[in-house]
Design a protein around this motif. Sequence first.
Motif, PDB file in Angstrom:
ATOM      1  N   UNK A  22       0.790  -1.223   0.000  1.00 32.20           N
ATOM      2  CA  UNK A  22       0.000   0.000   0.000  1.00 32.20           C
ATOM      3  C   UNK A  22       0.821   1.272   0.000  1.00 32.20           C
ATOM      4  N   UNK A  23       2.140   1.144   0.108  1.00 32.29           N
ATOM      5  CA  UNK A  23       2.996   2.326   0.144  1.00 32.29           C
ATOM      6  C   UNK A  23       3.174   2.898  -1.257  1.00 32.29           C
ATOM      7  N   UNK A  24       3.129   4.226  -1.354  1.00 29.92           N
ATOM      8  CA  UNK A  24       3.448   4.893  -2.613  1.00 29.92           C
ATOM      9  C   UNK A  24       4.960   4.838  -2.774  1.00 29.92           C
TER      10      UNK A  24
ATOM     11  N   UNK B  13       8.874   6.360 -16.673  1.00 27.35           N
ATOM     12  CA  UNK B  13       8.252   5.225 -15.976  1.00 27.35           C
ATOM     13  C   UNK B  13       8.191   5.431 -14.464  1.00 27.35           C
ATOM     14  N   UNK B  14       7.019   5.106 -13.905  1.00 27.55           N
ATOM     15  CA  UNK B  14       6.772   5.149 -12.461  1.00 27.55           C
ATOM     16  C   UNK B  14       6.985   3.734 -11.930  1.00 27.55           C
ATOM     17  N   UNK B  15       7.741   3.598 -10.834  1.00 26.87           N
ATOM     18  CA  UNK B  15       7.940   2.292 -10.208  1.00 26.87           C
ATOM     19  C   UNK B  15       6.712   1.930  -9.393  1.00 26.87           C
ATOM     20  N   UNK B  16       6.382   0.654  -9.325  1.00 36.74           N
ATOM     21  CA  UNK B  16       5.267   0.184  -8.515  1.00 36.74           C
ATOM     22  C   UNK B  16       4.620  -1.032  -9.139  1.00 36.74           C
TER      23      UNK B  16
ATOM     24  N   UNK C 112       2.976  -0.092  -4.102  1.00 35.10           N
ATOM     25  CA  UNK C 112       3.426  -1.466  -3.828  1.00 35.10           C
ATOM     26  C   UNK C 112       2.221  -2.291  -3.404  1.00 35.10           C
ATOM     27  N   UNK C 113       2.025  -3.436  -4.038  1.00 31.47           N
ATOM     28  CA  UNK C 113       0.905  -4.331  -3.673  1.00 31.47           C
ATOM     29  C   UNK C 113       1.370  -5.376  -2.674  1.00 31.47           C
TER      30      UNK C 113
END
Length: 151
Positions: free
Chosen positions: A62-64, A93-96, A150-151
């Motif tokens: 759940x963290x950005x 690109x965005x990480x996640x 982050x899932x």
Amino acid sequence: MGTVAVVNPGGTIEVDVEDGEIPSVRMLSTHYSPAAGDLVEIMRTSGGWVCLGRISTGIPSGAVVDMRAGVVSVPVASGAANNIGSADISFPAVRGDSFYGVATINSGSLQLVAGPPGITSVTSTSATVYVRRTASGNNTNVHWAVFGVKE
């Protein structure tokens, strides 16, 4: 560095370290709720030991983890109300694991539509912003942000 062994009721913890245990370590911040087994950073001061906080062993769910933001001019046909305009945006690109977007405008004659709110088809490198005209006027700037989570 050590591991929380006991959480005391008075706001202190007991920490296991390589060569024994340190009792009555004070908490530096009230934002951290320690639990037995937490890996923590501690520091010796002139007043005794203090706990600086928990050491993360990974990114919590759940963290950005990353973000991109910008402004895009969305063309909306001038004239009648209810005309809808859109603009595709692209960014590094965005990480996640999952990606979410938000958008906002500063106009009384336009509103964001379609999506959560006004931004759809969000990926790690692109999204689409939609605007609906509620009165006559021209293009408008839309402020947007995309978050990788982050899932």
